[in-house]
Design a protein around this motif. Structure first.
Motif, PDB file in Angstrom:
ATOM      1  N   SER A  33       5.668   9.093 -15.086  1.00  0.00           N
ATOM      2  CA  SER A  33       6.631  10.126 -15.494  1.00  0.00           C
ATOM      3  C   SER A  33       6.525  11.359 -14.602  1.00  0.00           C
ATOM      4  CB  SER A  33       6.399  10.516 -16.958  1.00  0.00           C
ATOM      5  OG  SER A  33       6.691   9.442 -17.823  1.00  0.00           O
ATOM      6  N   ALA A  42       8.389  10.514 -11.681  1.00  0.00           N
ATOM      7  CA  ALA A  42       9.823  10.541 -11.995  1.00  0.00           C
ATOM      8  C   ALA A  42      10.380  11.957 -11.937  1.00  0.00           C
ATOM      9  CB  ALA A  42      10.065   9.940 -13.378  1.00  0.00           C
ATOM     10  N   LEU A  43       9.534  12.926 -12.197  1.00  0.00           N
ATOM     11  CA  LEU A  43       9.963  14.327 -12.140  1.00  0.00           C
ATOM     12  C   LEU A  43       9.939  14.888 -10.720  1.00  0.00           C
ATOM     13  CD1 LEU A  43       8.116  15.766 -15.275  1.00  0.00           C
ATOM     14  CD2 LEU A  43      10.597  15.573 -14.966  1.00  0.00           C
ATOM     15  N   THR A  48      15.228  10.894  -5.934  1.00  0.00           N
ATOM     16  CA  THR A  48      15.817   9.631  -6.395  1.00  0.00           C
ATOM     17  C   THR A  48      17.329   9.742  -6.507  1.00  0.00           C
ATOM     18  OG1 THR A  48      15.573  10.305  -8.710  1.00  0.00           O
ATOM     19  CG2 THR A  48      13.792   8.985  -7.770  1.00  0.00           C
ATOM     20  N   VAL A  87      17.230   5.458 -11.068  1.00  0.00           N
ATOM     21  CA  VAL A  87      15.902   5.010 -11.471  1.00  0.00           C
ATOM     22  C   VAL A  87      16.013   3.648 -12.161  1.00  0.00           C
ATOM     23  CG1 VAL A  87      13.935   5.460 -12.978  1.00  0.00           C
ATOM     24  CG2 VAL A  87      14.980   7.320 -11.701  1.00  0.00           C
ATOM     25  N   PRO A 112       9.083   6.857 -18.054  1.00  0.00           N
ATOM     26  CA  PRO A 112       9.512   7.558 -16.832  1.00  0.00           C
ATOM     27  C   PRO A 112      11.020   7.447 -16.594  1.00  0.00           C
ATOM     28  CG  PRO A 112       8.289   5.557 -16.297  1.00  0.00           C
ATOM     29  CD  PRO A 112       8.090   5.817 -17.754  1.00  0.00           C
ATOM     30  N   SER A 161      13.344  10.800 -16.181  1.00  0.00           N
ATOM     31  CA  SER A 161      14.248  11.028 -15.060  1.00  0.00           C
ATOM     32  C   SER A 161      15.693  11.208 -15.530  1.00  0.00           C
ATOM     33  CB  SER A 161      14.159   9.848 -14.084  1.00  0.00           C
ATOM     34  OG  SER A 161      14.999  10.041 -12.983  1.00  0.00           O
ATOM     35  N   HIS A 162      16.071  10.422 -16.531  1.00  0.00           N
ATOM     36  CA  HIS A 162      17.451  10.481 -17.030  1.00  0.00           C
ATOM     37  C   HIS A 162      17.743  11.811 -17.715  1.00  0.00           C
ATOM     38  CE1 HIS A 162      21.226   9.242 -18.837  1.00  0.00           C
ATOM     39  NE2 HIS A 162      20.752   9.590 -20.025  1.00  0.00           N
ATOM     40  N   ARG A 190      16.344  15.052 -15.196  1.00  0.00           N
ATOM     41  CA  ARG A 190      16.902  15.180 -13.849  1.00  0.00           C
ATOM     42  C   ARG A 190      18.324  14.622 -13.755  1.00  0.00           C
ATOM     43  NH1 ARG A 190      12.861  13.271  -9.332  1.00  0.00           N
ATOM     44  NH2 ARG A 190      14.184  14.651  -8.112  1.00  0.00           N
ATOM     45  N   ARG A 229      19.475  11.645 -13.864  1.00  0.00           N
ATOM     46  CA  ARG A 229      19.653  10.472 -13.026  1.00  0.00           C
ATOM     47  C   ARG A 229      20.138   9.292 -13.876  1.00  0.00           C
ATOM     48  NH1 ARG A 229      19.179  14.185 -10.048  1.00  0.00           N
ATOM     49  NH2 ARG A 229      17.775  14.340  -8.256  1.00  0.00           N
TER      50      ARG A 229
END
Length: 359
Positions: A54, A57-58, A62, A65, A77, A81-82, A85, A87
């Motif tokens: 995770s 992921a931060l 990207t 993901v 993670p 990310s979703h 961020r 994503r």
């Protein structure tokens, strides 16, 4: 971003390491996943991976993901990310978690079961695309979670490795006899005791000329070895782990590749690598589930299904195959065709990439 599976060739030099494989940067979290670990140890390993992945992921740049699960903690993670961020998340389902852990009795606490189902729901809801490794998994996700973008892309057949003739390595005790092969984890979920019982049935039928060969390791290896010695079975051999390049020749020269699993609904959706490896090697498959693999073998004539508890039926089937080389040759041609047309890794990779780039 990966942890370290005990049977893999990853060799990290520190807790958080970076290696390059075929030009791909791989972030390695040096926590080892091993089927022999206790339940508490495995949970701890999963949590350590979830936390540190995770953090990656931060911080890592990207576009999209892809979280490949199980265990379900791999979804953390992806969610980080979703939500933090913004994503897009592709959630790949290799095993149905937590359903598998619940049916196998690994998770029993009502509180943990409730939380696991809640977390599972969050992963599917956040995903722009869900990729399932079998039609059975796809049906489960669509029915339970009503997701509108679910696809099925199975494991692949590595034809470049398994379709080239390889040398047959020497296995002590094999002595040129016909054999059926099992490769993978030796444990309860894999129904490994069925193989021992089938070897005993072969001995009772005076067919010690047919060997059941296990290549691998796991929780039940020592127990099954000891039981085989007590029963004085010389047609049941556990060889242990070997490089995959050596495994190829053993599969290619077998009368069949056995894919045994316990009789549980969640395992009917399984998509084990050994199924695809056998087809790529041109070998008939014998399996025990009641789901998509059974239907596939029947539809394409490349294998057989026996009941998960029918050691006698498995022994009789091995005798029939061993005594009919023409049947094996016919199935070999079909298996290779199926592997090339349905499961070639390049075809499946392009298919998955098309789904991802279409988001």
């Amino acid at each position: 971003v990966t942890s370290v599976y005990v049977k893999s060739d990853l060799k990290p030099e520190k807790f958080l390491d970076t290696k390059y494989y075929n030009g791909i940067q791989v972030k390695i979290i040096n926590t080892v996943v091993d089927n022999r670990q206790s339940k508490i140890r495995r949970i701890w390993t999963f949590l350590v991976y979830a936390v540190f992945s995770s953090l990656y992921a931060l911080s890592i740049k990207t576009d999209i993901v892809v979280a490949s699960s199980g265990p379900i903690t791999v979804g953390l993670p992806g969610l980080v990310s979703h939500y933090f961020r913004k994503r897009k998340l592709v959630f790949e389902v290799r095993d149905l978690w937590p359903e598998g852990a619940i049916e196998l009795g690994i998770i029993r606490s009502p509180v943990i079961i409730k939380f696991s189902h809640w977390f599972e729901k969050r992963c599917y809801k956040a995903a722009s695309l869900v990729v399932c490794l079998s039609p059975g998994m796809k049906e489960y996700v669509e029915k339970k979670h009503r997701h509108n973008n679910v696809v099925s892309i199975t494991n692949s057949a590595d034809l470049e490795l398994f379709n080239n003739n390889k040398l047959l390595i020497n296995i002590p005790g094999l002595n040129g006899r016909n054999y059926a092969i099992y490769s993978g984890n030796i444990g309860e979920v894999n129904n490994s005791s069925l193989l021992l019982a089938a070897a005993a049935q072969l001995r009772n039928l005076s067919r010690n000329d047919i060997v059941i060969l296990l290549i691998g390791d796991g929780q039940q290896r020592e127990e099954l070895n000891n039981r085989a010695k007590l029963l004085e079975l010389d047609n049941f051999i556990i060889h242990g782990l070997i490089p995959k390049t050596d495994l190829v020749g053993l599969i290619q020269n077998s009368v069949a590749s056995i894919v045994p699993l316990l009789d549980l609904p969640v395992l009917d959706t399984s998509s084990p690598n050994k199924f695809f490896e056998a087809l790529a090697a041109g070998v008939p498959v014998i399996q025990t589930t009641k789901g998509w693999m059974k239907d596939f073998l029947n539809d394409h004539g490349v294998g057989f299904t026996v009941d998960s508890g029918d050691a006698g039926g498995l022994a009789e089937l091995l005798i029939s195959l061993s005594d009919n080389p023409d049947l094996i040759a016919s199935m070999k041609e079909k298996a290779l065709w199926v592997a090339k047309e349905k499961f070639d890794k390049h075809i499946l990779a392009r298919e998955m990439l098309n789904f991802i780039t279409g988001l």
